[in-house]
Design a protein around this motif. Structure first.
Motif, PDB file in Angstrom:
ATOM      1  N   PHE A 240      23.485   8.273  -6.369  1.00 38.76           N
ATOM      2  CA  PHE A 240      24.484   7.261  -6.736  1.00 38.76           C
ATOM      3  C   PHE A 240      25.701   7.615  -7.203  1.00 38.76           C
ATOM      4  O   PHE A 240      26.457   6.735  -8.201  1.00 38.76           O
ATOM      5  CB  PHE A 240      23.673   6.459  -7.563  1.00 38.76           C
ATOM      6  N   THR A 241      26.508   8.918  -7.217  1.00 37.96           N
ATOM      7  CA  THR A 241      27.495   9.097  -7.919  1.00 37.96           C
ATOM      8  C   THR A 241      28.611   8.381  -7.662  1.00 37.96           C
ATOM      9  O   THR A 241      29.632   8.161  -8.346  1.00 37.96           O
ATOM     10  CB  THR A 241      27.815  10.585  -7.539  1.00 37.96           C
ATOM     11  N   GLY A 242      28.777   7.827  -6.499  1.00 38.39           N
ATOM     12  CA  GLY A 242      29.691   6.946  -5.870  1.00 38.39           C
ATOM     13  C   GLY A 242      29.208   5.300  -5.822  1.00 38.39           C
ATOM     14  O   GLY A 242      30.243   4.454  -5.899  1.00 38.39           O
ATOM     15  N   MET A 243      28.113   5.183  -6.386  1.00 39.60           N
ATOM     16  CA  MET A 243      27.504   3.855  -6.560  1.00 39.60           C
ATOM     17  C   MET A 243      27.352   3.303  -7.962  1.00 39.60           C
ATOM     18  O   MET A 243      27.856   2.122  -8.226  1.00 39.60           O
ATOM     19  CB  MET A 243      26.159   3.596  -6.063  1.00 39.60           C
ATOM     20  N   ARG A 244      27.244   4.310  -8.884  1.00 38.64           N
ATOM     21  CA  ARG A 244      27.087   3.885 -10.410  1.00 38.64           C
ATOM     22  C   ARG A 244      25.972   3.054 -10.776  1.00 38.64           C
ATOM     23  O   ARG A 244      26.277   1.874 -10.813  1.00 38.64           O
ATOM     24  CB  ARG A 244      28.749   3.608 -11.046  1.00 38.64           C
ATOM     25  N   CYS A 245      24.982   3.645 -10.910  1.00 39.41           N
ATOM     26  CA  CYS A 245      24.073   2.820 -11.676  1.00 39.41           C
ATOM     27  C   CYS A 245      22.920   3.789 -12.361  1.00 39.41           C
ATOM     28  O   CYS A 245      22.508   4.954 -11.906  1.00 39.41           O
ATOM     29  CB  CYS A 245      22.982   2.122 -10.732  1.00 39.41           C
ATOM     30  N   GLY A 246      22.572   3.300 -13.711  1.00 33.81           N
ATOM     31  CA  GLY A 246      21.657   4.211 -14.596  1.00 33.81           C
ATOM     32  C   GLY A 246      21.330   3.038 -15.714  1.00 33.81           C
ATOM     33  O   GLY A 246      21.030   1.907 -15.451  1.00 33.81           O
ATOM     34  N   TYR A 247      20.171   3.414 -16.441  1.00 40.09           N
ATOM     35  CA  TYR A 247      19.493   2.590 -17.161  1.00 40.09           C
ATOM     36  C   TYR A 247      19.399   3.598 -18.659  1.00 40.09           C
ATOM     37  O   TYR A 247      18.981   4.525 -18.867  1.00 40.09           O
ATOM     38  CB  TYR A 247      18.446   2.181 -16.679  1.00 40.09           C
ATOM     39  N   THR A 248      19.088   2.527 -19.656  1.00 41.66           N
ATOM     40  CA  THR A 248      18.892   3.194 -21.023  1.00 41.66           C
ATOM     41  C   THR A 248      17.608   2.290 -21.462  1.00 41.66           C
ATOM     42  O   THR A 248      17.524   1.104 -21.518  1.00 41.66           O
ATOM     43  CB  THR A 248      19.975   2.963 -21.836  1.00 41.66           C
ATOM     44  N   THR A 249      16.728   3.074 -21.848  1.00 39.68           N
ATOM     45  CA  THR A 249      15.431   2.413 -22.355  1.00 39.68           C
ATOM     46  C   THR A 249      15.552   2.460 -24.034  1.00 39.68           C
ATOM     47  O   THR A 249      15.340   3.519 -24.737  1.00 39.68           O
ATOM     48  CB  THR A 249      14.029   3.074 -21.979  1.00 39.68           C
ATOM     49  N   ILE A 250      15.256   1.332 -24.774  1.00 35.11           N
ATOM     50  CA  ILE A 250      15.570   1.304 -26.090  1.00 35.11           C
ATOM     51  C   ILE A 250      14.051   0.588 -26.666  1.00 35.11           C
ATOM     52  O   ILE A 250      13.786  -0.750 -26.426  1.00 35.11           O
ATOM     53  CB  ILE A 250      16.588   0.316 -26.806  1.00 35.11           C
ATOM     54  N   PRO A 251      13.119   1.300 -27.276  1.00 38.76           N
ATOM     55  CA  PRO A 251      11.689   0.434 -27.677  1.00 38.76           C
ATOM     56  C   PRO A 251      12.114  -0.606 -28.397  1.00 38.76           C
ATOM     57  O   PRO A 251      13.136  -0.354 -29.229  1.00 38.76           O
ATOM     58  CB  PRO A 251      11.042   1.550 -28.163  1.00 38.76           C
ATOM     59  N   LEU A 252      11.295  -1.792 -28.599  1.00 39.45           N
ATOM     60  CA  LEU A 252      11.703  -2.905 -29.440  1.00 39.45           C
ATOM     61  C   LEU A 252      11.353  -2.539 -30.765  1.00 39.45           C
ATOM     62  O   LEU A 252      11.764  -3.191 -31.601  1.00 39.45           O
ATOM     63  CB  LEU A 252      10.664  -3.845 -28.910  1.00 39.45           C
ATOM     64  N   GLU A 253      10.432  -1.636 -31.091  1.00 42.88           N
ATOM     65  CA  GLU A 253       9.903  -1.217 -32.392  1.00 42.88           C
ATOM     66  C   GLU A 253      10.956  -0.191 -33.133  1.00 42.88           C
ATOM     67  O   GLU A 253      10.437   0.029 -34.141  1.00 42.88           O
ATOM     68  CB  GLU A 253       8.443  -0.600 -32.386  1.00 42.88           C
ATOM     69  N   LEU A 254      12.124   0.334 -32.276  1.00 45.43           N
ATOM     70  CA  LEU A 254      12.860   1.096 -32.904  1.00 45.43           C
ATOM     71  C   LEU A 254      13.871   0.471 -33.928  1.00 45.43           C
ATOM     72  O   LEU A 254      14.881  -0.339 -33.573  1.00 45.43           O
ATOM     73  CB  LEU A 254      13.738   1.853 -31.707  1.00 45.43           C
ATOM     74  N   GLU A 255      13.496   1.012 -35.253  1.00 47.84           N
ATOM     75  CA  GLU A 255      14.411   0.391 -36.219  1.00 47.84           C
ATOM     76  C   GLU A 255      14.843   1.243 -37.262  1.00 47.84           C
ATOM     77  O   GLU A 255      14.165   2.263 -37.672  1.00 47.84           O
ATOM     78  CB  GLU A 255      13.506  -0.704 -37.076  1.00 47.84           C
ATOM     79  N   TYR A 256      15.915   1.178 -37.613  1.00 47.08           N
ATOM     80  CA  TYR A 256      16.588   2.169 -38.887  1.00 47.08           C
ATOM     81  C   TYR A 256      17.361   1.212 -39.901  1.00 47.08           C
ATOM     82  O   TYR A 256      18.091   0.185 -39.550  1.00 47.08           O
ATOM     83  CB  TYR A 256      17.331   2.974 -38.348  1.00 47.08           C
ATOM     84  N   GLN A 257      17.155   1.391 -41.315  1.00 41.13           N
ATOM     85  CA  GLN A 257      17.759   0.380 -42.251  1.00 41.13           C
ATOM     86  C   GLN A 257      17.481  -0.966 -41.914  1.00 41.13           C
ATOM     87  O   GLN A 257      18.066  -1.833 -42.279  1.00 41.13           O
ATOM     88  CB  GLN A 257      19.125   0.659 -42.453  1.00 41.13           C
ATOM     89  N   GLY A 258      16.223  -1.229 -41.492  1.00 42.78           N
ATOM     90  CA  GLY A 258      15.827  -2.530 -41.120  1.00 42.78           C
ATOM     91  C   GLY A 258      16.493  -3.070 -40.117  1.00 42.78           C
ATOM     92  O   GLY A 258      16.432  -4.544 -39.762  1.00 42.78           O
ATOM     93  N   ALA A 259      17.349  -2.625 -39.218  1.00 40.01           N
ATOM     94  CA  ALA A 259      17.899  -3.024 -37.969  1.00 40.01           C
ATOM     95  C   ALA A 259      17.232  -2.596 -36.759  1.00 40.01           C
ATOM     96  O   ALA A 259      17.035  -1.399 -36.438  1.00 40.01           O
ATOM     97  CB  ALA A 259      19.355  -2.788 -38.112  1.00 40.01           C
ATOM     98  N   SER A 260      17.333  -3.584 -35.519  1.00 35.70           N
ATOM     99  CA  SER A 260      16.502  -3.119 -34.726  1.00 35.70           C
ATOM    100  C   SER A 260      17.677  -2.592 -33.666  1.00 35.70           C
ATOM    101  O   SER A 260      18.760  -3.429 -33.354  1.00 35.70           O
ATOM    102  CB  SER A 260      16.144  -4.617 -33.818  1.00 35.70           C
ATOM    103  N   LEU A 261      17.420  -1.417 -33.126  1.00 38.76           N
ATOM    104  CA  LEU A 261      18.515  -0.714 -32.326  1.00 38.76           C
ATOM    105  C   LEU A 261      18.454  -1.320 -31.026  1.00 38.76           C
ATOM    106  O   LEU A 261      19.605  -1.606 -30.468  1.00 38.76           O
ATOM    107  CB  LEU A 261      18.260   0.656 -32.142  1.00 38.76           C
TER     108      LEU A 261
END
Length: 394
Positions: A240-261
């Motif tokens: 897909f170098t010419g199509m451009r698609c990826g994805y990022t996975t961020i767990p719901l429980e991932l928190e720092y300083q009380g903020a949900s990433l």
């Protein structure tokens, strides 16, 4: 008006921009030279039939009022996020579709994610390293600490004895081709949890890992959901170098300083990102179908065969190298050269082969050189013949 002063701390040009400029200058002086490109990680195999068929169907939908799609959800269409979640499940990892954000590529996400982090976070990056990790943080003025990758640690540095807030890991690694095993990744997760750090895990080449104890996702490591974000791409695994698609996975429980990433990234994307086109997302969905997965594995087999040929050539010539097994990259010592840029010029001028100087990936890359297996079988065979003739006489 003032410019961002941190840009003054960047190199004059991005690594691959400099290479392109040097190659263009050489080609201008030698217009008849047939150059063999083994430098960048651009794929050569066409999109697989399942993906092409999906593109045609989606394009047809876009041509009718009743099935036309305008703006889609910034996070990605549910059909694609659900397909990616099933892909994780096949690896024994439970990821909710709600935790997946579809994007136009891993490189963009790895840079854009920095929007949600403070500018004084201490960043740890391996050296050698994919230069975008460093440059994007230099642009924001963050302090960077380097983790030396050497032959002694197989270019897989472990947790440091200092504190780092943000940690970049890439496995299989670009540029060295080295891959962390479960025990090594578990040590990083343990470090991140103890230091309340965050791992930015680049899994762009996970499709090259097979039949081994090498995790293809950091979420196969217990505790990673509390300290890691994973960024993936279809560029290398599905062409897909010419199509451009990826994805990022961020767990719901991932928190720092009380903020949900998860919430912070969702807010950032809603503000700065309009999503990936419907046609591209339907094409990406097809990658994760049974037909798409089988066809993609076959296409990746071409690059694996290229890598085996390249590895055999280096062994025959007695040149030390790493990678090339679970990776499309071979990381070799520069034979007879201390400067990797000098070797770049030597290889270009005497064998018409374009590779990537190791020094461009950091100070620990000096004296090393990256070759890419993303060529065609024909160009790879020709390159190795010329490579063999060049070095056999030395």
């Amino acid at each position: 008006m003032k410019v961002n002063e941190h840009f003054q701390n960047l190199g004059q040009s991005y690594l691959f921009t400099r290479i392109n400029q040097l190659v263009a200058a050489y080609q201008k002086e030698h217009p008849d030279a047939q150059l063999l490109r083994m430098g960048i990680g651009d794929v050569t195999q066409p999109l697989v039939p399942a993906v092409v068929e999906a593109i045609h169907r989606a394009a047809e939908e876009m041509g009718h009022a009743e099935t036309f799609h305008g703006y889609g959800p910034e996070q990605g269409y549910p059909f694609l996020r659900e397909a990616i979640a099933r892909y994780y499940a096949a690896k024994g990892v439970e990821v909710s579709p709600a935790e997946i954000f579809v994007s136009d590529g891993a490189k963009n996400d790895l840079g854009n994610l920095l929007d949600i982090f403070a500018g004084d976070n201490v960043v740890a990056v391996p050296d050698p390293v994919y230069p975008a990790y460093v440059d994007t943080n230099v642009m924001d003025g963050r302090p960077i600490r380097y983790l030396n990758g050497t032959p002694d640690n197989q270019f897989l540095p472990g947790p440091p004895d200092f504190h780092a807030d943000l940690i970049y890991l890439c496995s299989p690694n670009n540029p060295t081709g080295a891959a962390y095993d479960r025990e090594q990744l578990a040590a990083w997760v343990e470090y991140a949890l103890a230091h309340q750090s965050l791992i930015l895990y680049d899994a762009a080449y996970e499709g090259f890992l097979e039949g081994s104890d090498l995790p293809s996702t950091i979420f196969q490591i217990p505790g990673a959901r509390r300290c890691a974000i994973e960024v993936c791409s279809l560029s290398k695994t599905a062409g897909f170098t010419g199509m451009r698609c990826g994805y990022t996975t961020i767990p719901l429980e991932l928190e720092y300083q009380g903020a949900s990433l998860h919430k912070l990234w969702g807010r950032r994307q809603a503000t700065k990102h309009n999503g990936v086109s419907f046609v591209v997302q339907r094409a990406a969905e097809a990658v994760f179908s049974p037909e798409g997965m089988a066809q993609t594995r076959q296409a990746l087999g071409v690059y694996r065969q290229n890598a085996r040929l390249m590895a055999d050539t280096l062994r025959e010539l007695g040149i030390a190298f790493w990678g090339g097994i679970h990776s499309p990259y071979l990381w070799m010592r520069c034979p007879g050269f201390d400067s990797s840029w000098d070797y770049f010029s030597y290889l270009l001028e005497n064998a018409h082969i374009i590779g990537t100087p190791g020094e461009g990936f950091g100070s620990m890359g000096e004296g090393f050189f990256r070759l890419s297996a993303f060529g065609t079988p024909e160009s790879t065979r020709q390159a190795m013949e010329q490579f063999r003739r060049l070095h056999a006489k030395n």
